[in-house]
Design a protein around this motif. Structure first.
Motif, short mmCIF file in Angstrom:
data_model
loop_
_atom_site.label_atom_id
_atom_site.label_comp_id
_atom_site.label_asym_id
_atom_site.label_seq_id
_atom_site.Cartn_x
_atom_site.Cartn_y
_atom_site.Cartn_z
N ASP A 283 0.83 -1.20 0.00
CA ASP A 283 0.00 0.00 0.00
C ASP A 283 0.86 1.26 0.00
N LYS A 284 2.19 1.09 -0.15
CA LYS A 284 3.10 2.24 -0.19
C LYS A 284 3.07 2.88 -1.57
N SER A 285 3.32 4.16 -1.61
CA SER A 285 3.46 4.85 -2.89
C SER A 285 4.78 4.45 -3.54
N LEU A 286 4.93 4.79 -4.81
CA LEU A 286 6.17 4.47 -5.51
C LEU A 286 7.37 5.10 -4.81
N PHE A 287 7.25 6.37 -4.40
CA PHE A 287 8.36 7.05 -3.73
C PHE A 287 8.69 6.38 -2.39
N ASP A 288 7.67 6.06 -1.61
CA ASP A 288 7.91 5.43 -0.31
C ASP A 288 8.57 4.06 -0.48
N TYR A 289 8.10 3.30 -1.47
CA TYR A 289 8.64 1.96 -1.66
C TYR A 289 10.09 2.01 -2.13
N ILE A 290 10.36 2.86 -3.13
CA ILE A 290 11.72 2.97 -3.65
C ILE A 290 12.65 3.55 -2.59
N SER A 291 12.17 4.51 -1.83
CA SER A 291 12.99 5.09 -0.75
C SER A 291 13.35 4.03 0.28
N ALA A 292 12.37 3.23 0.67
CA ALA A 292 12.62 2.18 1.67
C ALA A 292 13.61 1.15 1.13
N TYR A 293 13.47 0.82 -0.15
CA TYR A 293 14.36 -0.20 -0.72
C TYR A 293 15.78 0.33 -0.92
N MET A 294 15.89 1.56 -1.45
CA MET A 294 17.20 2.12 -1.80
C MET A 294 17.89 2.78 -0.63
N ALA A 295 17.13 3.34 0.31
CA ALA A 295 17.73 4.16 1.36
C ALA A 295 17.47 3.64 2.77
N GLY A 296 16.54 2.71 2.92
CA GLY A 296 16.27 2.18 4.26
C GLY A 296 17.50 1.58 4.90
N PHE A 357 26.55 -2.54 2.69
CA PHE A 357 27.69 -3.43 2.44
C PHE A 357 28.40 -3.82 3.74
N PHE A 358 28.32 -2.96 4.76
CA PHE A 358 29.24 -3.08 5.90
C PHE A 358 28.69 -3.81 7.12
N ARG A 359 27.37 -3.95 7.23
CA ARG A 359 26.81 -4.54 8.46
C ARG A 359 27.27 -5.98 8.68
N ARG A 360 27.14 -6.82 7.68
CA ARG A 360 27.43 -8.24 7.87
C ARG A 360 28.89 -8.48 8.26
N ALA A 413 27.31 -2.44 -7.25
CA ALA A 413 26.15 -1.61 -7.58
C ALA A 413 25.09 -1.61 -6.48
N MET A 414 25.07 -2.65 -5.66
CA MET A 414 24.11 -2.72 -4.56
C MET A 414 24.79 -2.55 -3.20
N GLY A 415 25.99 -1.97 -3.22
CA GLY A 415 26.76 -1.81 -1.99
C GLY A 415 26.06 -0.97 -0.92
N SER A 416 25.28 0.00 -1.35
CA SER A 416 24.59 0.85 -0.38
C SER A 416 23.35 0.18 0.19
N ILE A 417 22.97 -0.97 -0.38
CA ILE A 417 21.76 -1.67 0.07
C ILE A 417 22.09 -2.86 0.94
N ASP A 418 22.92 -3.77 0.44
CA ASP A 418 23.19 -5.00 1.18
C ASP A 418 24.56 -5.54 0.81
N GLN A 419 25.02 -6.50 1.59
CA GLN A 419 26.29 -7.19 1.35
C GLN A 419 25.98 -8.45 0.54
N MET A 420 26.48 -8.50 -0.70
CA MET A 420 26.16 -9.59 -1.61
C MET A 420 26.99 -10.85 -1.37
N SER A 421 27.92 -10.81 -0.44
CA SER A 421 28.75 -11.99 -0.18
C SER A 421 27.91 -13.18 0.25
#
Length: 460
Positions: A283-296, A357-360, A413-421
């Motif tokens: 039920d999120k808007s496009l901006f809310d969803y993309i913000s949560a995915y890219m910046a959360g 990228f850094f949490r794990r 390319a997804m370093g700001s989102i998650d650690q792909m290792s």
């Protein structure tokens, strides 16, 4: 003080440092790494009030220093390569021999297309079998849509009922790696033939079929990561092959900023709109969803620093999940866990479980171990890019290197989102690399002589 604004400023400074260290190369590893963090942090700042972000100094310092270590590792690799006489000769020659059309024989196209169709039908059958065995043994043939895909993802991704490799036929699992390899080859062929060499799309439509077969295979498992994988792959392949065509002496950075922007403008809405296709809704808007995915992830990392999860109980608990699962399947280890991390709230109605990228590595190995992990990843990518790709020209060996590099490029390319290792450091990834090279060789180099042609060859 809210340190998120200082974080954005520091990322901009680090981007400029990386940009000039790499010779104004916008898609060099550290340049791209900084760019994606700038994008995510900018989106997080737009949600400062909505997410009640109060960034702490420790989170700011760890992210900034981690990015700096990534940049400095690439710089060191560049300095070492510049001291190599052979590399100096390659740079001076600035080799450019253009690109040639990738031609695939008709029988290969037919065979590969039939293989994809068979695998997709087989995959659908296996997914129905898995879901019916867990939820409804009497499931009818009408259960074929997105709800089925969502149930399958819930069973295999968020629970320890089993993994995809265990629940799905192991032969099919390897066949789907071929489907994925054909998808990446499809992206490579479209870029080379249609985008660079201006060949008609209708003559290269089979590349598009390979690409969509891979995406459909991913959708059937309830995932959408193939969209981001293809976007990152296509971007870096376009960049490298364009330099193969015109030479590496041209600085095309701003052009590729526009291309990257177009990929985001097109790719992220498609990622959002694909939710119903995999049985999910929001039920999120496009901006809310993309913000949560890219910046959360930027805010979740801050939350993790302020309220850490329990210490790791095994080596590489969060960073090496796929390797742990492999050892568990072999009976070598008793430890097994899902790859997903704990959920944290952004506000009263949005949650997320990605932490950059850094949490794990920070959780598994401590701050020093995180820096070492970062140095290793940055050095490997930088060495491959600057020693094996940049200033090179088209050849079978170099094209294989580009394909493999593009396959792993989402790690950056997804370093700001998650650690792909947790996904890419696995035995299955090693098999995928072998299959990718084998598919490329088969489609571009394998030649079979049929019937009368064989007699003609024999007579000559």
């Amino acid at each position: 003080m809210n340190y998120i604004y200082l974080l954005l400023f520091s990322e901009l400074v680090l981007f400029l440092l990386a940009f000039f260290i790499s010779g104004q190369d916008i898609l060099a590893p550290s340049s791209m790494f900084c760019a994606v963090f700038i994008l995510s942090t900018s989106l997080a700042i737009l949600n400062v009030d909505n997410w009640n972000i109060k960034y702490c100094f420790e989170a700011y310092w760890i992210l900034t220093s981690g990015i700096l270590v990534f940049v400095l590792a690439e710089w060191l690799v560049i300095l070492l390569l510049r001291a190599t006489p052979h590399k100096q000769k390659v740079i001076r020659n600035n080799l450019s021999r253009g690109r040639q059309i990738i031609r695939v024989e008709r029988w290969k196209v037919v065979a590969a297309s039939a293989f994809n169709v068979i695998c997709l039908v087989w995959q659908l059958w296996e997914i129905r079998k898995v879901v019916s065995s867990v939820t409804n043994p009497a499931m009818g043939p009408e259960a074929m849509g997105p709800e089925l895909f969502f149930q399958y993802r819930s069973i295999t991704s968020y629970n320890l009922v089993g993994s995809t490799e265990l629940l799905m036929n192991p032969i099919l699992t390897q066949c789907l790696k071929v489907v994925m390899a054909l998808g990446i080859f499809g992206s490579f062929g479209l870029v080379n033939n249609v985008i660079l060499l201006k060949q008609p799309l209708k003559k290269n439509i089979y590349f598009l079929f390979f690409l969509f077969s891979y995406i459909l295979s991913d959708f059937m498992t309830g995932g959408r990561s193939s969209i981001l994988q293809i976007a990152a792959t296509t971007l870096i392949i376009s960049y490298i092959l364009y330099h193969h065509a015109i030479g590496w002496g041209y600085v095309l950075s701003w052009k590729y900023i526009r291309i990257a922007f177009i990929c985001l403008v097109v790719g992220l809405p498609v990622f959002y709109l694909a939710l119903p296709l995999v049985g999910r809704s929001t039920d999120k808007s496009l901006f809310d969803y993309i913000s949560a995915y890219m910046a959360g992830s930027i805010q979740h990392f801050n939350q993790y620093i302020q309220n850490p999860s329990p210490d790791a109980v095994v080596f590489g608990e969060e960073s090496l999940v796929s390797l742990q699962s492999f050892f568990w399947k072999l009976g070598i280890s008793d430890y097994h866990r899902i790859s997903h991390l704990e959920y944290r709230a952004l506000n009263y109605y949005m949650y997320g479980n990605v932490y950059t990228f850094f949490r794990r590595p920070l959780h598994d190995f401590g701050l020093g171990g995180m820096y070492l992990f970062t140095v290793i990843i940055s050095s490997v990518f930088s060495w491959i890019y600057h020693a094996k790709i940049k200033y090179q020209y088209q050849s079978f060996k170099n094209d294989c290197t580009v394909l493999l590099y593009s396959f792993f490029y989402r790690w950056i390319a997804m370093g700001s989102i998650d650690q792909m290792s947790t996904y890419l450091l696995s035995f299955g990834t090693a098999i995928s690399c072998v299959i990718l090279v084998a598919v490329f060789w088969t489609m571009t180099r394998l030649r079979l002589v049929w019937g009368s042609k064989r007699k003609e060859v024999k007579n000559t």
